[in-house]
Design an enzyme around this catalytic site. Structure first.
Site, PDB file in Angstrom:
ATOM      1  N   MET A  95       0.803  -1.219   0.000  1.00  0.00           N
ATOM      2  CA  MET A  95       0.000   0.000   0.000  1.00  0.00           C
ATOM      3  C   MET A  95       0.844   1.281   0.000  1.00  0.00           C
ATOM      4  SD  MET A  95      -2.624  -1.681  -0.362  1.00  0.00           S
ATOM      5  CE  MET A  95      -4.210  -0.908  -0.168  1.00  0.00           C
ATOM      6  N   HIS A 114      -4.377  -5.182  -8.792  1.00  0.00           N
ATOM      7  CA  HIS A 114      -5.293  -4.160  -8.282  1.00  0.00           C
ATOM      8  C   HIS A 114      -6.722  -4.704  -8.317  1.00  0.00           C
ATOM      9  CE1 HIS A 114      -6.587  -0.137  -7.266  1.00  0.00           C
ATOM     10  NE2 HIS A 114      -7.539  -0.267  -8.174  1.00  0.00           N
TER      11      HIS A 114
HETATM   12  C1  GAR Z   1      -5.721  -7.302  -2.684  1.00  0.00           C
HETATM   13  O1  GAR Z   1      -7.100  -7.238  -2.940  1.00  0.00           O
HETATM   14  C2  GAR Z   1      -4.970  -6.419  -3.650  1.00  0.00           C
HETATM   15  O2  GAR Z   1      -5.504  -6.415  -4.943  1.00  0.00           O
HETATM   16  C3  GAR Z   1      -5.141  -5.070  -2.998  1.00  0.00           C
HETATM   17  O3  GAR Z   1      -4.968  -5.316  -1.628  1.00  0.00           O
HETATM   18  C4  GAR Z   1      -5.397  -6.653  -1.340  1.00  0.00           C
HETATM   19  C5  GAR Z   1      -4.273  -7.364  -0.629  1.00  0.00           C
HETATM   20  O4  GAR Z   1      -4.665  -8.620  -0.159  1.00  0.00           O
HETATM   21  N1  GAR Z   1      -4.200  -4.119  -3.505  1.00  0.00           N
HETATM   22  C6  GAR Z   1      -4.462  -2.828  -3.617  1.00  0.00           C
HETATM   23  O5  GAR Z   1      -5.507  -2.325  -3.299  1.00  0.00           O
HETATM   24  C7  GAR Z   1      -3.319  -2.013  -4.194  1.00  0.00           C
HETATM   25  N2  GAR Z   1      -3.798  -0.803  -4.714  1.00  0.00           N
HETATM   26  P1  GAR Z   1      -3.588  -9.675   0.320  1.00  0.00           P
HETATM   27  O6  GAR Z   1      -2.644  -8.946   1.287  1.00  0.00           O
HETATM   28  O7  GAR Z   1      -4.403 -10.735   1.033  1.00  0.00           O
HETATM   29  O8  GAR Z   1      -2.880 -10.193  -0.882  1.00  0.00           O
END
Ligand code: GAR
Length: 193
Positions: A95, A114
């Site tokens: 993030m 994303h």
């Molecule tokens: C996921 O949904 C990913 O696509 C999103 O955060 C989540 C992480 O989940 N990413 C973003 O929003 C980036 N802009 P995880 O830690 O369980 O993989």
């Protein structure tokens, strides 16, 4: 397709900030013979990231980087990537927005996943925004990282239907399950075209 052994696979680093479920799916994928990547380094900006447990479980080297000073943090990351001869970075729920300088200085490929059908809903709160707009579909996108947020070249996307009773949480869960399949597919697509 040529057989890939550990030594000729692409040395990859995964960057996480939280749960790391995409990290887990990438690690599982990387252990398959057909995988072109080998995950050798996990980078996080969050000491408490739950996903760090996977580093321990799968015995993968990890680095926790303090982002109070972003410039310094990025320098430290570049140093680690070079030291570990990393050629590919997969952002997986990381993030932070990497600077133009970082993108210019890292010579390998940088990918991101994303949770929306880009170019729609860049940034945060994608699921809430898609529901508010009464979209019939949302989904997920794997793309190359460019210096503009969530705007690099798209590699693959997967559509997910939004049901009338979907809450942001329900939708996030459905999309996340698809993310776990899409990221490995996108990696296969770019490295084994
Ligand atoms: C996921 O949904 C990913 O696509 C999103 O955060 C989540 C992480 O989940 N990413 C973003 O929003 C980036 N802009 P995880 O830690 O369980 O993989």
């Amino acid at each position: 397709m040529a057989l890939l052994t550990g030594s000729n696979k692409i040395k990859t680093s995964v960057f996480i900030s939280g749960n790391g479920s995409n990290l887990k799916s990438l690690i599982k994928f990387s252990k398959q013979r057909k995988s072109p990547i080998l995950i050798q380094l996990i980078i996080t900006d969050n000491l408490y990231a739950k996903g760090l447990n996977y580093a321990k479980h799968y015995k993968i080297k990890k680095k926790i980087i303090d982002f109070k000073n972003k410039n310094l943090a990025e320098k430290k990351i570049i140093f680690e990537l070079k030291k570990n001869k990393i050629d590919c970075v997969c952002l997986a729920g990381f993030m932070r927005i990497l600077s133009k300088n970082f993108i210019k200085n890292f010579k390998g490929k940088i990918l991101n996943i994303h949770p929306s059908l880009l170019p729609k809903y860049k940034g945060l709160n994608t699921h809430q925004r898609a529901i508010n707009k009464k979209e019939k579909f949302s989904g997920c996108t794997v793309h190359f990282v460019s210096s503009k947020l969530d705007s690099g070249k798209i590699i693959l996307q997967k559509k997910v239907r939004i049901k009338s009773n979907d809450t942001p949480k329900k939708l996030a869960k459905k999309i996340l399950a698809q993310e776990h399949k899409l990221y490995p597919k996108a990696i296969l697509k770019i490295f084994n075209p």
